[in-house]
Structures are given as C-alpha cells and as structure tokens.
Design a protein around this motif. Structure first.
Motif, PDB file in Angstrom:
ATOM      1  N   VAL A 111      73.339  30.484  66.906  1.00  0.00           N
ATOM      2  CA  VAL A 111      72.113  29.694  66.740  1.00  0.00           C
ATOM      3  C   VAL A 111      71.030  30.545  66.089  1.00  0.00           C
ATOM      4  O   VAL A 111      70.298  30.075  65.218  1.00  0.00           O
ATOM      5  CB  VAL A 111      71.646  29.119  68.094  1.00  0.00           C
ATOM      6  N   HIS A 112      70.959  31.793  66.484  1.00  0.00           N
ATOM      7  CA  HIS A 112      69.964  32.693  65.885  1.00  0.00           C
ATOM      8  C   HIS A 112      70.200  32.821  64.376  1.00  0.00           C
ATOM      9  O   HIS A 112      69.252  32.759  63.585  1.00  0.00           O
ATOM     10  CB  HIS A 112      70.027  34.069  66.560  1.00  0.00           C
ATOM     11  N   GLU A 113      71.438  32.983  63.973  1.00  0.00           N
ATOM     12  CA  GLU A 113      71.742  33.099  62.536  1.00  0.00           C
ATOM     13  C   GLU A 113      71.369  31.822  61.793  1.00  0.00           C
ATOM     14  O   GLU A 113      70.854  31.870  60.680  1.00  0.00           O
ATOM     15  CB  GLU A 113      73.206  33.455  62.321  1.00  0.00           C
ATOM     16  N   ARG A 114      71.643  30.662  62.407  1.00  0.00           N
ATOM     17  CA  ARG A 114      71.261  29.389  61.791  1.00  0.00           C
ATOM     18  C   ARG A 114      69.737  29.297  61.676  1.00  0.00           C
ATOM     19  O   ARG A 114      69.209  28.853  60.668  1.00  0.00           O
ATOM     20  CB  ARG A 114      71.824  28.227  62.609  1.00  0.00           C
ATOM     21  N   THR A 115      69.037  29.728  62.704  1.00  0.00           N
ATOM     22  CA  THR A 115      67.573  29.712  62.696  1.00  0.00           C
ATOM     23  C   THR A 115      67.045  30.622  61.595  1.00  0.00           C
ATOM     24  O   THR A 115      66.147  30.247  60.832  1.00  0.00           O
ATOM     25  CB  THR A 115      67.014  30.135  64.069  1.00  0.00           C
ATOM     26  N   ARG A 116      67.606  31.825  61.494  1.00  0.00           N
ATOM     27  CA  ARG A 116      67.178  32.762  60.443  1.00  0.00           C
ATOM     28  C   ARG A 116      67.425  32.174  59.058  1.00  0.00           C
ATOM     29  O   ARG A 116      66.572  32.292  58.179  1.00  0.00           O
ATOM     30  CB  ARG A 116      67.896  34.110  60.585  1.00  0.00           C
ATOM     31  N   SER A 117      68.565  31.561  58.850  1.00  0.00           N
ATOM     32  CA  SER A 117      68.871  30.947  57.548  1.00  0.00           C
ATOM     33  C   SER A 117      67.848  29.873  57.212  1.00  0.00           C
ATOM     34  O   SER A 117      67.360  29.793  56.077  1.00  0.00           O
ATOM     35  CB  SER A 117      70.268  30.333  57.546  1.00  0.00           C
TER      36      SER A 117
ATOM     37  N   GLU B 291      64.648  30.066  54.140  1.00  0.00           N
ATOM     38  CA  GLU B 291      64.502  29.073  53.081  1.00  0.00           C
ATOM     39  C   GLU B 291      63.188  28.295  53.179  1.00  0.00           C
ATOM     40  O   GLU B 291      62.760  27.677  52.210  1.00  0.00           O
ATOM     41  CB  GLU B 291      65.673  28.081  53.105  1.00  0.00           C
ATOM     42  N   LEU B 292      62.574  28.309  54.338  1.00  0.00           N
ATOM     43  CA  LEU B 292      61.357  27.544  54.582  1.00  0.00           C
ATOM     44  C   LEU B 292      60.170  28.189  53.866  1.00  0.00           C
ATOM     45  O   LEU B 292      59.988  29.402  53.913  1.00  0.00           O
ATOM     46  CB  LEU B 292      61.086  27.490  56.095  1.00  0.00           C
ATOM     47  N   LYS B 293      59.377  27.361  53.221  1.00  0.00           N
ATOM     48  CA  LYS B 293      58.167  27.828  52.535  1.00  0.00           C
ATOM     49  C   LYS B 293      56.968  27.620  53.460  1.00  0.00           C
ATOM     50  O   LYS B 293      56.893  26.617  54.174  1.00  0.00           O
ATOM     51  CB  LYS B 293      57.956  27.057  51.233  1.00  0.00           C
ATOM     52  N   ASP B 294      56.033  28.541  53.399  1.00  0.00           N
ATOM     53  CA  ASP B 294      54.829  28.398  54.220  1.00  0.00           C
ATOM     54  C   ASP B 294      54.143  27.057  53.968  1.00  0.00           C
ATOM     55  O   ASP B 294      53.567  26.470  54.898  1.00  0.00           O
ATOM     56  CB  ASP B 294      53.855  29.545  53.945  1.00  0.00           C
ATOM     57  N   ALA B 295      54.207  26.551  52.751  1.00  0.00           N
ATOM     58  CA  ALA B 295      53.568  25.281  52.406  1.00  0.00           C
ATOM     59  C   ALA B 295      54.196  24.099  53.146  1.00  0.00           C
ATOM     60  O   ALA B 295      53.582  23.034  53.259  1.00  0.00           O
ATOM     61  CB  ALA B 295      53.641  25.045  50.901  1.00  0.00           C
ATOM     62  N   GLU B 296      55.418  24.265  53.679  1.00  0.00           N
ATOM     63  CA  GLU B 296      56.094  23.193  54.421  1.00  0.00           C
ATOM     64  C   GLU B 296      55.692  23.165  55.897  1.00  0.00           C
ATOM     65  O   GLU B 296      55.957  22.174  56.594  1.00  0.00           O
ATOM     66  CB  GLU B 296      57.614  23.357  54.323  1.00  0.00           C
ATOM     67  N   LEU B 297      55.060  24.212  56.377  1.00  0.00           N
ATOM     68  CA  LEU B 297      54.736  24.305  57.800  1.00  0.00           C
ATOM     69  C   LEU B 297      53.762  23.232  58.293  1.00  0.00           C
ATOM     70  O   LEU B 297      53.925  22.732  59.403  1.00  0.00           O
ATOM     71  CB  LEU B 297      54.217  25.704  58.136  1.00  0.00           C
ATOM     72  N   PRO B 298      52.766  22.813  57.500  1.00  0.00           N
ATOM     73  CA  PRO B 298      51.840  21.788  58.000  1.00  0.00           C
ATOM     74  C   PRO B 298      52.379  20.351  57.938  1.00  0.00           C
ATOM     75  O   PRO B 298      51.712  19.421  58.384  1.00  0.00           O
ATOM     76  CB  PRO B 298      50.612  21.917  57.094  1.00  0.00           C
ATOM     77  N   GLU B 299      53.595  20.165  57.442  1.00  0.00           N
ATOM     78  CA  GLU B 299      54.163  18.824  57.337  1.00  0.00           C
ATOM     79  C   GLU B 299      54.323  18.195  58.721  1.00  0.00           C
ATOM     80  O   GLU B 299      54.877  18.807  59.635  1.00  0.00           O
ATOM     81  CB  GLU B 299      55.531  18.895  56.652  1.00  0.00           C
ATOM     82  N   VAL B 300      53.836  16.974  58.878  1.00  0.00           N
ATOM     83  CA  VAL B 300      53.992  16.246  60.135  1.00  0.00           C
ATOM     84  C   VAL B 300      55.438  15.776  60.236  1.00  0.00           C
ATOM     85  O   VAL B 300      55.955  15.121  59.329  1.00  0.00           O
ATOM     86  CB  VAL B 300      53.017  15.055  60.215  1.00  0.00           C
ATOM     87  N   ILE B 301      56.080  16.113  61.354  1.00  0.00           N
ATOM     88  CA  ILE B 301      57.492  15.756  61.541  1.00  0.00           C
ATOM     89  C   ILE B 301      57.698  14.803  62.712  1.00  0.00           C
ATOM     90  O   ILE B 301      58.787  14.265  62.894  1.00  0.00           O
ATOM     91  CB  ILE B 301      58.362  17.019  61.727  1.00  0.00           C
ATOM     92  N   ASP B 302      56.663  14.610  63.524  1.00  0.00           N
ATOM     93  CA  ASP B 302      56.782  13.708  64.675  1.00  0.00           C
ATOM     94  C   ASP B 302      55.417  13.093  64.962  1.00  0.00           C
ATOM     95  O   ASP B 302      54.526  13.761  65.481  1.00  0.00           O
ATOM     96  CB  ASP B 302      57.302  14.483  65.888  1.00  0.00           C
ATOM     97  N   GLU B 303      55.292  11.824  64.635  1.00  0.00           N
ATOM     98  CA  GLU B 303      54.013  11.135  64.820  1.00  0.00           C
ATOM     99  C   GLU B 303      53.895  10.471  66.190  1.00  0.00           C
ATOM    100  O   GLU B 303      52.891   9.836  66.480  1.00  0.00           O
ATOM    101  CB  GLU B 303      53.818  10.110  63.710  1.00  0.00           C
ATOM    102  N   SER B 304      54.891  10.634  67.047  1.00  0.00           N
ATOM    103  CA  SER B 304      54.849   9.998  68.362  1.00  0.00           C
ATOM    104  C   SER B 304      53.938  10.748  69.330  1.00  0.00           C
ATOM    105  O   SER B 304      53.705  10.275  70.444  1.00  0.00           O
ATOM    106  CB  SER B 304      56.258   9.870  68.941  1.00  0.00           C
ATOM    107  N   TRP B 305      53.437  11.904  68.952  1.00  0.00           N
ATOM    108  CA  TRP B 305      52.541  12.698  69.792  1.00  0.00           C
ATOM    109  C   TRP B 305      51.116  12.564  69.269  1.00  0.00           C
ATOM    110  O   TRP B 305      50.885  12.270  68.102  1.00  0.00           O
ATOM    111  CB  TRP B 305      52.951  14.176  69.762  1.00  0.00           C
ATOM    112  N   ASP B 306      50.148  12.845  70.128  1.00  0.00           N
ATOM    113  CA  ASP B 306      48.747  12.844  69.727  1.00  0.00           C
ATOM    114  C   ASP B 306      48.162  14.192  70.102  1.00  0.00           C
ATOM    115  O   ASP B 306      47.989  14.465  71.295  1.00  0.00           O
ATOM    116  CB  ASP B 306      47.992  11.716  70.429  1.00  0.00           C
ATOM    117  N   PRO B 307      47.908  15.080  69.173  1.00  0.00           N
ATOM    118  CA  PRO B 307      48.033  14.863  67.731  1.00  0.00           C
ATOM    119  C   PRO B 307      49.492  14.929  67.277  1.00  0.00           C
ATOM    120  O   PRO B 307      50.347  15.478  67.996  1.00  0.00           O
ATOM    121  CB  PRO B 307      47.220  16.018  67.137  1.00  0.00           C
TER     122      PRO B 307
END
Length: 168
Positions: A110-116, A120-136
């Motif tokens: 799982v750690h290797e999958r997380t690292r992979s 690949e993740l860009k910092d610009a993708e971090l603010p993307e909303v992925i779950d709108e069921s929470w407030d915020p």
C-alpha cells in the motif's frame, strides 16, 4: 519543497513507524489486547493500512491493493472484502489475526501504491473538491492529510500497545 513532497515524507514516516512497531513480534503478541478489550497491534496496523489503501485507491481511481494483489485472500479474515475496520466491535477486532510479515507486506504494498500516486500528483490538483457531502466540501489535500493523520494516530496507538505487552 512541494506539498506532495511533504505528503511523501509523511507517509514514509508512517511506513518506518509501522516497521518498527511490528519488529520481532509474534502473532500472539500482535493479537494481544491490552486489558482484554483494546484494539490489538495487528488490528491497528491492518486498519490503518486498509484505510490508506481504500482512500488512496479512490483518489487515484484504481482498485485497492487488498483486492488486486489478493491480500484479502492471504489474510483470510472472516470479514467482507470491502471492510476497512471502521466501526468494528470487539469480536471483529479479535478476528484480525496476522503475522508481522503479512502485516508488513501488505503495508509495504500500500505504501508503494501511495508513493506512486503522490509522485504523479501535481500540487495544483490538491485543492480539487473530491467529496461534496461534507461541510465544508473535502479537497484532495484534506483527504490525504486526513489519511496521514489517521495513520499516525493508529501507529502511535500500536507503539503504545507494544510497550504494554507482557514482558516488555
């Protein structure tokens, strides 16, 4: 240093802590429940790894390592395949019995999958909303920090339980 590098460092620290907690423990020691009812080290490590696997797979849009690499079959637990341990009762906690090698192997996969994923993740993708069921609403960054925080709490609990093992 980018935000994804900080996350990588955090998950590397979890991996190191998990390896340290599991080192030289028998299956009986891993299954020991302080006071007869606390979460065992085996359950804590399995659970933190299951949650990480589940959440990172969801973020990456992939299947969980638990399923794709047949860790579910290797563990052979009497639990539904999608179970991550959330809300387990005492009987379900007791059902999670595994060797240090099995727990460490699954965590490492799982750690290797997380690292992979994080490489690949860009910092610009971090603010993307992925779950709108929470407030915020929950962003990708918040979900990753939540997983990291959960992992660190549970590995800390496992380390504490290790220190309370009979004969420690």
């Amino acid at each position: 240093m980018s935000a994804t590098h900080v996350l990588l460092d955090g998950f590397d620290r979890v991996r190191q802590a998990v390896a340290g907690v599991l080192e030289d423990l028998s299956t009986d020691q891993l299954s020991h429940r302080v006071g007869g009812s606390a979460n065992s080290i085996a359950w804590l490590v399995w659970h933190l790894t299951r949650v990480q696997d589940d959440h990172v797979a969801d973020l990456a849009g992939t299947d969980q390592v638990w399923v794709t690499d047949d860790w579910a079959g290797r563990f052979g637990l009497p639990l539904p395949i999608e179970d991550t341990g959330y809300g387990h009762d005492s009987e379900q906690v007791a059902a999670v019995v595994a060797s240090a090698g099995l727990l460490l192997g699954y965590h490492q996969a799982v750690h290797e999958r997380t690292r992979s994923y994080l490489r690949e993740l860009k910092d610009a993708e971090l603010p993307e909303v992925i779950d709108e069921s929470w407030d915020p609403p929950v962003t990708r960054a918040v979900r990753l920090v939540s997983v990291l925080e959960d992992d660190l709490q549970h590995v800390g609990q496992a380390a504490f339980a290790r220190g309370l093992l009979p004969g420690s």
